[in-house]
Design an enzyme around this catalytic site. Structure first.
Site, short mmCIF file in Angstrom:
data_model
loop_
_atom_site.label_atom_id
_atom_site.label_comp_id
_atom_site.label_asym_id
_atom_site.label_seq_id
_atom_site.Cartn_x
_atom_site.Cartn_y
_atom_site.Cartn_z
N HIS A 16 0.78 -1.06 -0.15
CA HIS A 16 0.09 -0.20 -0.11
C HIS A 16 0.72 1.19 -0.11
O HIS A 16 0.56 2.22 -0.64
CB HIS A 16 -0.81 -0.08 1.20
CG HIS A 16 -2.01 1.08 1.25
ND1 HIS A 16 -2.75 1.13 2.48
CD2 HIS A 16 -2.35 2.04 0.28
CE1 HIS A 16 -3.45 2.60 2.00
NE2 HIS A 16 -3.17 2.71 0.94
N GLU A 51 2.45 1.56 -3.21
CA GLU A 51 1.51 2.12 -4.36
C GLU A 51 1.51 3.76 -4.39
O GLU A 51 1.19 4.42 -5.35
CB GLU A 51 -0.09 1.52 -3.87
CG GLU A 51 -1.03 2.19 -4.83
CD GLU A 51 -2.32 2.59 -3.80
OE1 GLU A 51 -2.63 3.73 -3.87
OE2 GLU A 51 -2.88 1.65 -2.99
N HIS A 52 1.48 4.04 -3.03
CA HIS A 52 1.47 5.63 -2.84
C HIS A 52 2.77 6.44 -3.44
O HIS A 52 2.71 7.35 -4.03
CB HIS A 52 1.38 5.87 -1.44
CG HIS A 52 -0.06 5.87 -0.99
ND1 HIS A 52 -0.70 7.12 -0.18
CD2 HIS A 52 -0.97 5.03 -0.90
CE1 HIS A 52 -2.03 6.82 -0.09
NE2 HIS A 52 -2.14 5.30 -0.38
N GLU A 58 -4.34 7.21 6.93
CA GLU A 58 -5.55 6.64 6.06
C GLU A 58 -5.92 5.02 6.64
O GLU A 58 -7.12 4.81 6.86
CB GLU A 58 -5.04 6.00 4.49
CG GLU A 58 -6.02 5.52 3.61
CD GLU A 58 -5.54 5.22 2.14
OE1 GLU A 58 -4.42 5.25 1.94
OE2 GLU A 58 -6.23 4.47 1.56
ZN LIG Z 1 -4.11 4.50 0.15
#
Ligand SMILES: [Zn+2]
Length: 1026
Positions: free
Chosen positions: A102, A105-106, A203
């Site tokens: 994750h 991905e960012h 998040e």
């Molecule tokens: Zn995210």
């Protein structure tokens, strides 16, 4: 973005296998025909064609290829749809909960070799006409999709995406910003306390503030305990700080490699061009590797298991004494077996969908819980699928009873099977899904095939839906007990099943905060003085980097002159049926008819307004005419694509204190079923059933539960709706229909022991609403079907004429606008005008059991037709991109935030899942000062315009064409003049409107925050605390 099983599940279940759009649509697709000329074995730009398969049901040709040198897989779906899509997905199978896929991905979106500026992904949002751009992390893959209708734009975005995924910079600073870091609370003050910061860290805290997400995550981890599904791919907040930058780079090197990649393209652009660009810009630079990312099968348990978890109590749950969840989850077969997966997902529908399904009857109707458990039904998002069934909102003492019912219901299904009519209805639903056309078909396809393809399933087979339907029918003919045998095998005799219960713990949030504090202290204690100094200096460096203006000239961009100067008009014809005005819109609907009716609320007494959303949610579900609610649901499934009623508040385009209020009826059906659809509506108008209290209670409980569950995901919507409440009359009504006021009202109704007063109220509302005297209709259908539809509509109106009655409006100031602006004497819409409305400033705080805030501030400005409206639209977009994103997300650590201009004349600031509260309000104000001082360039303005036009020109499906005009009266001519104003906006205009409307002293604004206990707000008497 982190996409959980639960979200995936909804996505798959809601998949509409939809056609393309617009006038380019034709049955003989030239793009699909051209693609049929490829031959297996053919070499193109480093790829070899493996298979070419026509998929006539979806009007496309699938071309499957592999990349010779790296083994990368590729699927192209050629179709006459201009909304072209690209996606690349990598199999990412983490073995810990640090959230490495994750965070990766960012961070890959933070800058790459060819595009080294910070954050090219967000920058491209403003340099492109994309119709969709995103990235998300699932349990076992990471996907990067975009779509656009412009060929040049496609190449630009493809270049940026390829470079981001395969050649990212992965700077340490990006890792701190997006992942996690220790930093002084105030980075400029080395004495302020150290804390955890980072976008993904916050998040994920936000994601797990939602009890449904907590439950879904535990369920998956515990049902598949032996490999990648036992960890949190998005990141467990307290494990995230164990991840190092080195580990992140290592994960990229092993997972983001073409040998571990699957490319998908869709639309009418030529395949060769995509292949060439992908080969030249990325794949040619790699050699094949063995990625070793396969997920092994989950070893089967020899006996069932049970487990228990806790969550935070829900202040808005309808009954505080009933907040337990329980479900039984079964491990099923491998999702790469296409037909088995198809069968099991249909079986799941038969078992749980609608009031005629056995589990609805057995679990929902006895009212043991408020709704099915948050994870329910078939889930094909993991290598081996699962099926879950259970309840939420139940009392702890009902645990054994629920388990007993689940087991008994399985036995009953094995014994009795399913009624044939329900299977027929299900196949009818598939037929409609294949014919109904949406605007994001490419994206739906990409999501639909992603999971099975990720584990080497055949994506082409997945697209051959008719083949699966035929095979399914044949299986039923050959073995009438086909489905019962499946239930016996997969459920009754399956020992790999988990019973998971969840109950609230009063101290849950406190324990979590304590655990975070302990983790933080452990990290801090390990620091030397020089570490602390370094943290402080790095914090300042990051702040400086975030504050410098970026040179983004390396990024490709479209220009304002690439935008079409004129809108493409939508022709509509005005007519009437039985005295009711009707808008007809001829569209290539592929054999479907779409029906809308707007019914005015003007005569409804004020005290009944709060009940209208409840009325809307039950009116099509309680039975009508000769049909009880079960038969009614069955007929709707057999004959329509769904029938719904929703509230509408439509602000006037010229005056802020004027609006139209009503409810919108919407339904669709196959052409052959038109008389049946109108018959169902006639029954609802003429003789709806309201008196079944038990049925009403089931519907009320589910609605209240759904509202309460939605707040942690949509907190910004509730904050915005509340902030706008006292600014315009339309804003006030919106809060009544869809704000926190409505959530609390539904909670009260759900808690009533006797629903008789509600049962008496519903028919009163019906008399005012379902009245042909206060109604107008719209129909979208093919030209061939138009006159028949008109005739049937006419007879429908005749059928419901007994409900026609002239009533006095509840408010005196009614203002009429012609439906056709060129025909002043023709039929009209009736708007309410509240000239004496006094907007007022109000600050409202809702204390919620979340660790993050949703902040909104709204300013009353000007309506759509005002000459400054376009400038405010551009200003909102530019402030978001050039100022607020940096302050609220990058520096503030919120998941999102920005400004937007709304049709009702409200200029809105908001933040989403924000660790800050009142500090974010100061950021909004600094944003206004920034705008007034005008430090932006022509390029910045052009970018904001591009971004606005990509929304204004977003494709509209045949079902939706003309509906904006029908509802709000905004004609193509009005849209065109708004368009021209947008083009004309200058630097001076932007500074002027910031000064005129947003300056302190010039404005009337409302503020609202949803968030955890807040000492600052408590001490400040200017706040109303709820
Ligand atoms: Zn995210």
């Amino acid at each position: 973005m982190f996409r959980q099983t639960k979200a995936m599940l909804r996505n798959l279940r809601n998949l509409r296998l939809r056609g393309g759009q617009q006038s380019a649509w034709r049955l003989k697709s030239t793009s699909a025909e051209r693609a049929l000329q490829y031959r297996a074995g053919q070499k193109i730009h480093g790829f070899t064609v493996r298979e070419v398969a026509p998929v006539p049901d979806l009007f496309l040709t699938a071309v499957k290829l592999t990349h010779d040198k790296t083994g990368a897989q590729y699927l192209h779906a050629a179709r006459d749809d201009s909304n072209n899509l690209f996606s690349v997905q990598l199999r990412t199978t983490p073995m810990d909960s640090t959230g490495v896929p994750h965070i990766l991905e960012h961070t890959v979106l933070c800058g790459s070799e060819k595009y080294p500026c910070r954050d090219p992904f967000f920058k491209m949002l403003n340099r492109s006409l994309s119709t969709f751009m995103n990235a998300f992390t699932a349990s076992d893959y990471t996907m990067y999709p975009f779509s656009t209708q412009n060929g040049k734009d496609f190449q630009n975005l493809l270049s940026v995406y390829l470079d981001a995924v395969f050649f990212p910079c992965l700077r340490e600073q990006d890792f701190w910003q997006e992942g996690w870091r220790l930093e002084n609370e105030d980075p400029t003050d080395p004495r302020s306390p150290l804390m955890f910061k980072g976008v993904v860290f916050n998040e994920m805290k936000g994601v797990f503030s939602d009890n449904e997400s907590v439950y879904a995550q535990h369920l998956q981890n515990k049902l598949y305990p032996d490999h990648t599904y036992s960890v949190v791919s998005g990141g467990e907040p307290l494990v995230i700080p164990d991840l190092t930058w080195e580990q992140l780079k290592q994960f990229h090197a092993t997972h983001y490699h073409p040998s571990n990649a699957r490319f998908f393209t869709y639309g009418d652009l030529p395949l060769e061009q995509h292949l060439q660009q992908i080969e030249e810009e990325a794949l040619s630079k790699f050699q094949r590797i063995e990625p070793n990312t396969d997920v092994p099968p989950q070893p089967h348990w020899s006996s069932p298991r049970e487990d228990h978890v806790t969550c935070s109590p829900d202040a808005l749950a309808p009954d505080p004494a009933r907040q337990n969840s329980l479900c039984v989850s079964y491990l099923l077969g491998d999702i790469t077996n296409t037909f088995e997966g198809f069968t099991l997902s249909l079986l799941s529908d038969l078992m749980i969908s609608g009031p005629n399904s056995p589990f609805y009857k057995a679990l929902i109707e006895p009212k043991i819980g408020t709704d099915f458990s948050s994870v329910v039904g078939y889930d094909g998002s993991t290598k081996e699928a699962s099926f879950s069934i259970g309840l939420q909102g139940m009392a702890e003492e009902d645990t054994e009873r629920v388990k007993q019912i689940i087991s008994q219901t399985m036995d009953d299904i094995i014994q009795n099977g399913f009624v044939e009519e329900r299977i027929e209805a299900l196949l009818h639903k598939i037929e409609i899904q294949m014919k109904h056309q949406s605007t994001n078909f490419g994206l739906s396809l990409a999501s639909y095939i992603a999971s099975a393809w990720n584990h080497n399933g055949d994506p082409v087979q997945l697209l051959q839906i008719s083949a699966s339907v035929a095979k399914f029918k044949q299986a039923l003919v050959e073995n009438p007990r086909f489905l019962q045998d499946k239930v016996k095998h997969y459920f009754k005799e399956n020992t790999h099943r988990l019973t998971l219960s969840m109950s609230p713990d009063e101290a849950y949030l406190e324990k979590q905060a304590k655990a975070e504090e302990e983790k933080l202290q452990r990290k801090i204690q390990a620091l030397s003085d020089s570490d602390r100094k370094e943290i402080y200096e790095k914090g300042l460096e990051l702040l400086a980097a975030q504050s410098t203006t970026q040179d983004v000239s390396c990024l490709p961009a479209l220009k304002v002159c690439d935008i079409e100067p004129k809108i493409s008009p939508t022709a509509v014809q005005m007519g009437s049926a039985g005295g009711v005005p009707v808008q007809f819109c001829e569209q290539p609907t592929n054999g479907l008819v779409y029906f809308r009716a707007m019914c005015s609320l003007n005569t409804l007494p004020e005290d009944l307004r709060l009940y209208v959303p409840l009325f809307c949610s039950v009116i099509t579900r309680m039975g009508s005419g000769d049909l009880d609610y079960r038969q009614q649901a069955q007929q709707m499934e057999l004959r329509t694509g769904g029938m719904s009623v929703s509230t509408q508040v439509v602000p006037d385009s010229t005056q802020l204190d004027m609006y139209e209020q009503g409810v919108l009826l919407f339904s669709s059906c196959l052409e052959r079923n038109l008389p049946h659809m109108f018959q169902l509506w006639s029954d609802i108008f003429n003789s709806p059933h309201f008196d079944d209290e038990e049925r009403l209670r089931v519907l009320v409980m589910r609605a209240a539960q759904e509202l309460a569950n939605g707040i942690s995901n949509s907190g910004h919507m509730y904050a915005m709706t509340r902030a706008g409440r006292h600014l315009t009359p339309a804003g006030d009504l919106q809060e009544t229909f869809g704000g926190m006021e409505q959530v609390k009202f539904m909670k009260r109704i759900a808690e009533m022991s006797d629903l008789t007063p509600v049962i008496r109220t519903l028919p009163r509302i019906k008399k005012h609403l379902l009245n042909p005297d206060n109604m107008r209709c719209a129909v979208n259908t093919t030209p061939q079907k138009l006159s028949d539809t008109a005739a049937q509509l006419e007879s429908f109106i005749r059928d419901v004429a007994i409900n026609r009655k002239q009533r006095k409006p509840a408010r005196a100031n009614i203002f009429e606008r012609p439906l056709d602006p060129l025909d002043e004497s023709g039929p009209s819409r009736k708007l309410i005008s509240e000239q004496n409305f006094q907007p007022c400033q109000m600050k409202t705080f809702f204390q919620m059991p979340f660790p993050v805030n949703f902040v909104s501030e709204i300013i009353r400005t000007v309506p759509f037709a005002h000459e400054d409206y376009a400038s405010l639209c551009v200003l909102a977009r530019m402030m978001t991109a050039k100022y607020l994103h940096g302050e609220i997300r990058e520096k503030g650590g919120a998941y999102g935030g920005g400004a937007r201009m709304g049709g009702g004349g409200l200029f809105t600031f908001y933040s989403y899942r924000d660790p800050n509260s009142v500090q974010t309000l100061s950021a909004f104000r600094r944003g206004v000062d920034w705008a007034k001082s005008g430090p932006f360039t022509q390029q910045d303005i052009d970018e904001a315009k591009l971004s606005i036009f990509s929304a204004v020109d977003a494709p509209v499906a045949p079902a939706g064409k003309g509906s904006g005009r029908f509802l709000s009266g905004i004609t193509d001519e009005m849209k065109q003049s708004h368009r021209e104003r947008l083009f004309a906006v200058t630097h001076k205009n932007l500074v002027d409107v910031a000064e005129r409307y947003l300056s302190v002293g010039q404005r009337t604004c409302g503020v609202s925050i949803l968030g955890p206990e807040n000492e600052t707000i408590k001490k400040d008497p200017s706040w109303i605390v709820k």
